[in-house]
Motif scaffolding. Structure first.
Motif, PDB file in Angstrom:
ATOM      1  N   THR A 132       0.855  -1.186   0.000  1.00  0.00           N
ATOM      2  CA  THR A 132       0.000   0.000   0.000  1.00  0.00           C
ATOM      3  C   THR A 132       0.888   1.232   0.000  1.00  0.00           C
ATOM      4  O   THR A 132       2.109   1.141   0.176  1.00  0.00           O
ATOM      5  CB  THR A 132      -0.949   0.016   1.212  1.00  0.00           C
ATOM      6  OG1 THR A 132      -1.972   0.990   0.998  1.00  0.00           O
ATOM      7  CG2 THR A 132      -0.211   0.360   2.505  1.00  0.00           C
ATOM      8  N   MET A 133       0.265   2.381  -0.211  1.00  0.00           N
ATOM      9  CA  MET A 133       0.990   3.649  -0.198  1.00  0.00           C
ATOM     10  C   MET A 133       0.479   4.480   0.969  1.00  0.00           C
ATOM     11  O   MET A 133      -0.665   4.937   0.967  1.00  0.00           O
ATOM     12  CB  MET A 133       0.797   4.382  -1.528  1.00  0.00           C
ATOM     13  CG  MET A 133       1.431   3.652  -2.698  1.00  0.00           C
ATOM     14  SD  MET A 133       1.233   4.513  -4.273  1.00  0.00           S
ATOM     15  CE  MET A 133      -0.538   4.344  -4.498  1.00  0.00           C
ATOM     16  N   LEU A 134       1.325   4.670   1.974  1.00  0.00           N
ATOM     17  CA  LEU A 134       0.939   5.384   3.178  1.00  0.00           C
ATOM     18  C   LEU A 134       1.300   6.860   3.069  1.00  0.00           C
ATOM     19  O   LEU A 134       2.412   7.198   2.635  1.00  0.00           O
ATOM     20  CB  LEU A 134       1.638   4.792   4.401  1.00  0.00           C
ATOM     21  CG  LEU A 134       1.346   3.324   4.732  1.00  0.00           C
ATOM     22  CD1 LEU A 134       2.124   2.912   5.971  1.00  0.00           C
ATOM     23  CD2 LEU A 134      -0.139   3.109   4.942  1.00  0.00           C
ATOM     24  N   PRO A 135       0.406   7.749   3.487  1.00  0.00           N
ATOM     25  CA  PRO A 135       0.741   9.181   3.488  1.00  0.00           C
ATOM     26  C   PRO A 135       1.760   9.492   4.576  1.00  0.00           C
ATOM     27  O   PRO A 135       1.778   8.829   5.629  1.00  0.00           O
ATOM     28  CB  PRO A 135      -0.604   9.846   3.799  1.00  0.00           C
ATOM     29  CG  PRO A 135      -1.369   8.807   4.558  1.00  0.00           C
ATOM     30  CD  PRO A 135      -0.953   7.486   3.984  1.00  0.00           C
ATOM     31  N   HIS A 136       2.643  10.447   4.337  1.00  0.00           N
ATOM     32  CA  HIS A 136       3.600  10.844   5.369  1.00  0.00           C
ATOM     33  C   HIS A 136       3.529  12.353   5.628  1.00  0.00           C
ATOM     34  O   HIS A 136       2.781  13.077   4.963  1.00  0.00           O
ATOM     35  CB  HIS A 136       5.025  10.406   5.006  1.00  0.00           C
ATOM     36  CG  HIS A 136       5.536  10.919   3.696  1.00  0.00           C
ATOM     37  ND1 HIS A 136       5.761  12.249   3.454  1.00  0.00           N
ATOM     38  CD2 HIS A 136       5.871  10.268   2.548  1.00  0.00           C
ATOM     39  CE1 HIS A 136       6.218  12.406   2.224  1.00  0.00           C
ATOM     40  NE2 HIS A 136       6.288  11.228   1.636  1.00  0.00           N
ATOM     41  N   GLN A 137       4.295  12.809   6.588  1.00  0.00           N
ATOM     42  CA  GLN A 137       4.149  14.186   7.071  1.00  0.00           C
ATOM     43  C   GLN A 137       4.635  15.232   6.077  1.00  0.00           C
ATOM     44  O   GLN A 137       4.368  16.427   6.239  1.00  0.00           O
ATOM     45  CB  GLN A 137       4.897  14.353   8.395  1.00  0.00           C
ATOM     46  CG  GLN A 137       6.397  14.194   8.308  1.00  0.00           C
ATOM     47  CD  GLN A 137       7.055  14.176   9.674  1.00  0.00           C
ATOM     48  OE1 GLN A 137       6.517  13.603  10.620  1.00  0.00           O
ATOM     49  NE2 GLN A 137       8.207  14.815   9.792  1.00  0.00           N
ATOM     50  N   GLN A 138       5.324  14.810   4.999  1.00  0.00           N
ATOM     51  CA  GLN A 138       5.747  15.751   3.970  1.00  0.00           C
ATOM     52  C   GLN A 138       4.689  15.895   2.881  1.00  0.00           C
ATOM     53  O   GLN A 138       4.944  16.469   1.823  1.00  0.00           O
ATOM     54  CB  GLN A 138       7.059  15.272   3.335  1.00  0.00           C
ATOM     55  CG  GLN A 138       8.193  15.033   4.329  1.00  0.00           C
ATOM     56  CD  GLN A 138       8.550  16.280   5.109  1.00  0.00           C
ATOM     57  OE1 GLN A 138       8.516  17.378   4.579  1.00  0.00           O
ATOM     58  NE2 GLN A 138       8.873  16.110   6.385  1.00  0.00           N
ATOM     59  N   LEU A 221       6.339   7.462   8.989  1.00  0.00           N
ATOM     60  CA  LEU A 221       5.547   8.566   8.442  1.00  0.00           C
ATOM     61  C   LEU A 221       6.357   9.847   8.229  1.00  0.00           C
ATOM     62  O   LEU A 221       5.781  10.907   8.022  1.00  0.00           O
ATOM     63  CB  LEU A 221       4.358   8.863   9.371  1.00  0.00           C
ATOM     64  CG  LEU A 221       3.374   7.713   9.607  1.00  0.00           C
ATOM     65  CD1 LEU A 221       2.254   8.159  10.535  1.00  0.00           C
ATOM     66  CD2 LEU A 221       2.792   7.203   8.302  1.00  0.00           C
ATOM     67  N   THR A 222       7.672   9.741   8.256  1.00  0.00           N
ATOM     68  CA  THR A 222       8.499  10.943   8.140  1.00  0.00           C
ATOM     69  C   THR A 222       8.783  11.348   6.702  1.00  0.00           C
ATOM     70  O   THR A 222       9.192  12.478   6.442  1.00  0.00           O
ATOM     71  CB  THR A 222       9.855  10.740   8.847  1.00  0.00           C
ATOM     72  OG1 THR A 222      10.551   9.654   8.209  1.00  0.00           O
ATOM     73  CG2 THR A 222       9.650  10.423  10.327  1.00  0.00           C
ATOM     74  N   GLY A 223       8.632  10.416   5.755  1.00  0.00           N
ATOM     75  CA  GLY A 223       8.954  10.722   4.374  1.00  0.00           C
ATOM     76  C   GLY A 223      10.425  10.561   4.042  1.00  0.00           C
ATOM     77  O   GLY A 223      10.888  11.037   3.006  1.00  0.00           O
ATOM     78  N   LYS A 224      11.185   9.876   4.911  1.00  0.00           N
ATOM     79  CA  LYS A 224      12.621   9.700   4.668  1.00  0.00           C
ATOM     80  C   LYS A 224      12.905   8.726   3.528  1.00  0.00           C
ATOM     81  O   LYS A 224      14.012   8.698   2.995  1.00  0.00           O
ATOM     82  CB  LYS A 224      13.318   9.218   5.936  1.00  0.00           C
ATOM     83  CG  LYS A 224      13.459  10.291   7.014  1.00  0.00           C
ATOM     84  CD  LYS A 224      14.307   9.792   8.161  1.00  0.00           C
ATOM     85  CE  LYS A 224      14.522  10.899   9.194  1.00  0.00           C
ATOM     86  NZ  LYS A 224      15.373  10.433  10.326  1.00  0.00           N
ATOM     87  N   THR A 225      11.932   7.889   3.195  1.00  0.00           N
ATOM     88  CA  THR A 225      12.106   6.951   2.095  1.00  0.00           C
ATOM     89  C   THR A 225      10.834   6.897   1.262  1.00  0.00           C
ATOM     90  O   THR A 225       9.745   7.242   1.746  1.00  0.00           O
ATOM     91  CB  THR A 225      12.457   5.538   2.612  1.00  0.00           C
ATOM     92  OG1 THR A 225      12.804   4.705   1.504  1.00  0.00           O
ATOM     93  CG2 THR A 225      11.288   4.911   3.354  1.00  0.00           C
TER      94      THR A 225
END
Length: 344
Positions: A132-138, A221-225
């Motif tokens: 799945t594709m999870l939303p992150h904070q960015q 959820l940080t968007g680091k990857t």
């Protein structure tokens, strides 16, 4: 834009046609190029189509099924006794070319087993993965796999997941060089079990993969990857823990004030804060990203949450539409040929 046809397991999930049929009608209203095959008990489906207009009815068809695979059935038993079930018939429609994808909220193990049996994995893929594709904070998204299809994964499977996840990130997120990480208990190279460390060695040596190392669960959820790879046990626990926390947080935002009298301006302030926070974090609502793609098959299969509501199941249908439009199985097959070494 060409027309496409999806097969829906209308009987699957905790609520069956009560959710899947209204979601199907909403999907038809939102997409004029969509046709749907509703697989299940006609007596349960037909009454729920009473509000459908002429255009919606012209773009759907009921495909009768005699049985439903129980959500708590053992996968091996369910597969052996699946003939005539709504899930199997929906997958057979994809195999026969009558539908381009299948969407089901039914038994995950049975869906995995039947999908492998009927649609077959792509060359170079040992076992499909739930992704799945999870939303992150960015305000972007992270592709996460596996989410429960494979409890035990060796290093080869983790590498295959990384390749498939990269293709998905390129095609659905529009990223030219998606960053790939392995979920681990620390960022040091010596951390984690052997399959993860061996997969890291292989990914480091693949020029086609932008491997950035290990990530810990608190960075999900940080968007680091852009792509996060793990085995199905870890992925499923991580996802459900995150969803539980998010749902609790959102429910707290919606909770009503206690029965005490408050100044009018305090009531207005609280209402404004609730609305503001709901808008800020609404993209994290699990209903907005429902639908895990069973990646690595020769066809497209989307697994919806069993407890999905109407909106969430509609999102799963849209996931199937996007996967078909972007020809995800074909693009993964092409990438595997160019990345993985040829067997003797």
């Amino acid at each position: 834009m060409t027309r496409l046809t999806l097969a829906l397991d209308a009987m699957g999930g905790d609520f069956g046609p009560a959710v899947t049929v209204p979601a199907a009608l909403q999907a038809l209203e939102s997409n004029s190029q969509l046709n749907l095959l509703l697989v299940g008990n006609p007596d349960a489906i037909t009454p729920l189509l009473a509000k459908a207009d002429f255009d919606q009815r012209s773009r759907l068809q009921i495909i009768p099924a005699q049985s439903v695979i129980a959500s708590d059935a053992r996968p091996s038993h369910a597969v052996r006794n699946s003939r005539g079930s709504s899930m199997r018939i929906a997958l057979e429609l994809v195999k026969e070319g009558r539908a381009q994808a299948c969407v089901s909220a039914g038994n995950t193990g049975a869906l995995m087993g039947l999908s492998k049996l009927l649609l077959k994995p792509l060359d170079g893929i040992e076992r499909p993965a739930l992704v799945t594709m999870l939303p992150h904070q960015q305000r972007g998204k992270t592709v996460v796999l596996d989410l429960g299809a494979n409890v035990d994964c060796d290093s080869d499977m983790l590498v295959q997941f990384a390749i498939m996840g990269s293709v998905l990130a390129e095609e659905l997120l529009g990223l030219s060089q998606p960053r790939v990480a392995l979920l681990n208990i620390g960022e040091e190279e010596t951390k984690g079990p052997e399959p993860i460390r061996r997969a890291a060695t292989v990914l480091n040596a693949l020029p086609a993969i932008q491997y950035i190392g290990y990530l810990e669960a608190n960075e999900l959820l940080t968007g680091k990857t852009d792509v996060l790879v793990c085995d199905g046990f870890v992925g499923n626990v991580t996802l459900k823990t995150m969803e539980g926390v998010v749902r609790m947080f959102l429910s707290l935002l919606k909770s009503q004030s206690e029965g005490k009298k408050r100044a009018w301006w305090l009531i207005l302030l609280k209402h404004w804060l609730q609305k503001s926070l709901q808008r800020r974090f609404s993209h994290l609502n699990p209903d907005q990203y429902n639908g895990a793609c069973l990646l690595g098959l020769r066809g497209t299969v989307i697994k919806s949450h069993g407890a999905a509501n109407q909106r969430a199941f509609e999102v799963a249908i849209e996931q199937a539409v996007q996967a078909v439009r972007r020809q995800i199985p074909e693009r993964i097959a092409s990438r595997l040929k160019s990345v993985l070494p040829k067997s003797d």
